[in-house]
Write a protein that holds these residues in place. Structure first.
Motif, PDB file in Angstrom:
ATOM      1  N   VAL A   1       0.856  -1.187   0.000  1.00 13.16           N
ATOM      2  CA  VAL A   1       0.000   0.000   0.000  1.00 13.16           C
ATOM      3  C   VAL A   1       0.889   1.233   0.000  1.00 13.16           C
ATOM      4  CG1 VAL A   1      -1.830   1.256   1.201  1.00 13.16           C
ATOM      5  CG2 VAL A   1      -1.763  -1.249   1.309  1.00 13.16           C
TER       6      VAL A   1
ATOM      7  N   ARG B   1      -3.608  -9.684   2.790  1.00 14.49           N
ATOM      8  CA  ARG B   1      -5.019  -9.549   2.453  1.00 14.49           C
ATOM      9  C   ARG B   1      -5.568 -10.878   1.961  1.00 14.49           C
ATOM     10  NH1 ARG B   1      -5.482  -7.512  -3.032  1.00 14.49           N
ATOM     11  NH2 ARG B   1      -5.336  -9.744  -3.330  1.00 14.49           N
TER      12      ARG B   1
ATOM     13  N   LEU C   1       0.633  -1.935   8.568  1.00 14.95           N
ATOM     14  CA  LEU C   1       1.594  -1.870   7.469  1.00 14.95           C
ATOM     15  C   LEU C   1       3.012  -1.983   8.029  1.00 14.95           C
ATOM     16  CD1 LEU C   1       0.322   1.009   5.135  1.00 14.95           C
ATOM     17  CD2 LEU C   1      -0.027  -1.442   4.901  1.00 14.95           C
TER      18      LEU C   1
ATOM     19  N   ARG D   1      -0.628  -4.338  -5.620  1.00 14.32           N
ATOM     20  CA  ARG D   1      -0.186  -3.058  -5.093  1.00 14.32           C
ATOM     21  C   ARG D   1      -1.353  -2.096  -5.097  1.00 14.32           C
ATOM     22  NH1 ARG D   1       2.853   0.075  -7.798  1.00 14.32           N
ATOM     23  NH2 ARG D   1       4.046   0.887  -6.054  1.00 14.32           N
ATOM     24  N   TYR D   2      -1.501  -1.358  -4.015  1.00 11.45           N
ATOM     25  CA  TYR D   2      -2.480  -0.286  -3.943  1.00 11.45           C
ATOM     26  C   TYR D   2      -1.696   1.032  -3.884  1.00 11.45           C
ATOM     27  CZ  TYR D   2      -5.930  -3.835  -2.457  1.00 11.45           C
ATOM     28  OH  TYR D   2      -6.762  -4.929  -2.376  1.00 11.45           O
ATOM     29  N   ASP D   3      -1.348   1.579  -5.033  1.00  5.59           N
ATOM     30  CA  ASP D   3      -0.655   2.869  -5.054  1.00  5.59           C
ATOM     31  C   ASP D   3      -1.716   3.959  -5.157  1.00  5.59           C
ATOM     32  OD1 ASP D   3       0.809   5.142  -5.467  1.00  5.59           O
ATOM     33  OD2 ASP D   3       2.257   4.198  -6.814  1.00  5.59           O
TER      34      ASP D   3
ATOM     35  N   GLY E   1      -8.464  -0.688  -4.979  1.00  2.00           N
ATOM     36  CA  GLY E   1      -7.709  -0.718  -3.736  1.00  2.00           C
ATOM     37  C   GLY E   1      -8.407   0.008  -2.604  1.00  2.00           C
TER      38      GLY E   1
ATOM     39  N   LEU F   1      -9.812  -1.447   1.057  1.00  2.00           N
ATOM     40  CA  LEU F   1      -9.335  -0.904   2.330  1.00  2.00           C
ATOM     41  C   LEU F   1     -10.462  -0.263   3.130  1.00  2.00           C
ATOM     42  CD1 LEU F   1      -6.092   0.685   0.862  1.00  2.00           C
ATOM     43  CD2 LEU F   1      -6.126  -1.195   2.517  1.00  2.00           C
TER      44      LEU F   1
ATOM     45  N   SER G   1      -6.056   6.605   4.553  1.00  2.00           N
ATOM     46  CA  SER G   1      -4.767   6.689   5.232  1.00  2.00           C
ATOM     47  C   SER G   1      -4.937   6.693   6.753  1.00  2.00           C
ATOM     48  CB  SER G   1      -4.014   7.953   4.797  1.00  2.00           C
ATOM     49  OG  SER G   1      -3.708   7.909   3.420  1.00  2.00           O
TER      50      SER G   1
ATOM     51  N   LEU H   1      -4.687   3.312   8.349  1.00  2.00           N
ATOM     52  CA  LEU H   1      -3.434   2.573   8.227  1.00  2.00           C
ATOM     53  C   LEU H   1      -2.542   2.838   9.433  1.00  2.00           C
ATOM     54  CD1 LEU H   1      -2.665   3.359   4.471  1.00  2.00           C
ATOM     55  CD2 LEU H   1      -3.953   1.421   5.402  1.00  2.00           C
TER      56      LEU H   1
END
Length: 451
Positions: A283, A294, A312, A354-356, A386, A390, A444, A447
């Motif tokens: 992430v 996940r 994370l 990937r979660y960009d 993504g 989340l 965010s 996280l």
């Protein structure tokens, strides 16, 4: 039809990796076009290959005598440096490694890589075949063209099954289908490569020699040691190369994981993680990047965390130490967790896991600043998937409100599903960025970066 674009790619053949450019299909004046960086010499079309991205960049700056010179975005490409012309992992094609891939278990990485390699070979053949240009050729010769083995390979139903994805190779019938793919390659691949070889210009249009190419095996070894440096591999060319500055109207955000690991290591690790149904995921948010785990329970995402917080870790090694510990979390309830807790397989995320969440914001800012027409709605697909995963786990209802059809962002997401090739407009990008930034901020907050 996708927007006109030019993509850097790498081709490996005979233990040698060359860099070039591919222009995916685009429409102009009612006709569909596709091309590679190359020229036609006599009756033979050539694709120019270069020993490094820096050598490719140097050629692009100084030459217009090639098939991409009239491409709509070529003036932009001329201003790009080595970093911008370094292919991502999805655009590296190992023609030497086809037999090795077919010998592996048919997981999604093996299937996707084999399908992508055969697809680019077919595209090369389409663009390099000049057989139909000769008016005096008889009709049969025109139909066969110069790439009979490539055409025969692409026509095989076994090869066509690769387009169905990994699901086509599940169970006993799937095992037989995968064996069939290997059999076709055994019969035809050497002929396919032989047809292509005479069309590969390893001199970079006269700018390089074979001695300039490091052995592909040597490059892989360097990558595995996590010290691959494009500039170090070609200091002499880079001295003459312009810095990798952003060109107007083009995103220079690079894809690829921020966790360094070789493709071989990621693929090997994936065999275990896919078998337990729990995958490492990276992430990326403005505050930093981290890796977590996940899985899906009844199609609902569940992450390594507790009480709606997602843990994370800066590196896979940090995550592995947590997994081996005794702290409680929500994945303990998964039936395969005991296998995860006992494994020594490193949790390495694959590129598709990937979660960009930062890239879309930067792309929207560039569109708002004048890059309209160079970015399409497809840019929303992966990051929205993504944030939905989340936010669902963290219970953030506001995220779904911002993605609802009544919002500007929700309408753009819906259009991405209907018309992924539709380009983004500069006048829409500002509002979309504001709403997307709110989504990222909300996610965010769920996280938790662990030591």
């Amino acid at each position: 039809m996708a927007r006109p674009s030019i993509v850097p790619i790498a081709l490996t053949l005979d233990d040698r990796t060359g860099y070039t450019l591919w222009a995916p299909p685009w429409e102009e004046d009612g006709e569909e076009w596709q091309a590679f960086l190359g020229t036609t010499e006599g009756d033979t079309a050539k694709v120019h290959l270069f020993p490094t991205p820096a050598a490719l960049a140097a050629f692009c700056r100084g030459s217009t005598d090639h098939d991409l010179a009239d491409h709509p975005v070529w003036p932009v490409v001329q201003g790009l440096g080595a970093a911008d012309l370094t292919p991502d992992e999805d655009h590296r094609f190992d023609l030497d490694g086809v037999y090795d891939i077919a010998a592996e278990n048919p997981d999604r990485w093996a299937v996707d890589e084999l399908a992508a390699t055969i697809d680019i070979v077919s595209r090369l053949a389409d663009c390099l075949d000049t057989g139909g240009d000769e008016e005096d050729d008889d009709e049969d010769e025109d139909e066969e063209g110069q790439f009979e083995a490539v055409a025969e390979l692409a026509a095989k139903p076994e090869i066509g099954s690769l387009g169905l994805g990994v699901e086509a190779f599940v169970g006993r019938s799937g095992e037989d289908a995968w064996i069939g793919v290997g059999g076709v390659l055994d019969d035809l691949w050497e002929d396919v490569v032989a047809e292509l070889e005479e069309h590969f210009d390893w001199t970079g249009a006269g700018t390089a020699t074979l001695e300039d190419y490091p052995p592909a095996a040597e490059l892989e070894e360097v990558a595995s040691d996590d010290v691959l440096d494009v500039e170090e591999l070609d200091d002499d060319v880079e001295e003459d190369a312009a810095p990798a500055a952003s060109a107007p109207g083009v995103s220079t955000i690079r894809g690829g994981s921020r966790i360094t690991a070789s493709e071989a290591a990621v693929s090997k690790a994936a065999q275990f993680w896919e078998s337990v149904g729990i995958l490492p995921v990276e992430v990326v948010v403005p505050e930093g990047a981290g890796v977590t785990l996940r899985c899906y329970v009844d199609d609902v995402a569940r992450f390594l965390g507790r009480d709606g917080e997602i843990y994370l870790f800066t590196t896979p090694a940090d995550l592995a130490r947590f997994i081996a510990g005794n702290e409680g979390h929500d994945l303990e309830e998964i039936a395969s967790w005991p296998e995860v807790a006992d494994t020594d397989v490193e949790p390495l995320p694959a590129e598709q896991d990937r979660y960009d969440l930062t890239e879309l914001s930067e792309v929207l800012a560039e569109v708002a600043d004048g890059a309209a027409g160079l970015v399409d709605h497809r840019a929303f697909v992966a990051p929205v998937e993504g944030v939905r995963d989340l936010a669902e786990y963290a219970g953030i209802a506001r995220v779904e409100e911002l993605l609802a059809p009544s919002s500007a962002l929700g309408r753009a997401v819906a259009r991405a599903e209907r018309e992924p090739d539709a380009t983004l407009r500069a006048e829409d990008a500002g509002e979309l960025k504001r709403e997307w930034d709110e989504v990222v901020t909300l996610v965010s907050n769920a996280l938790v970066f662990r030591d």
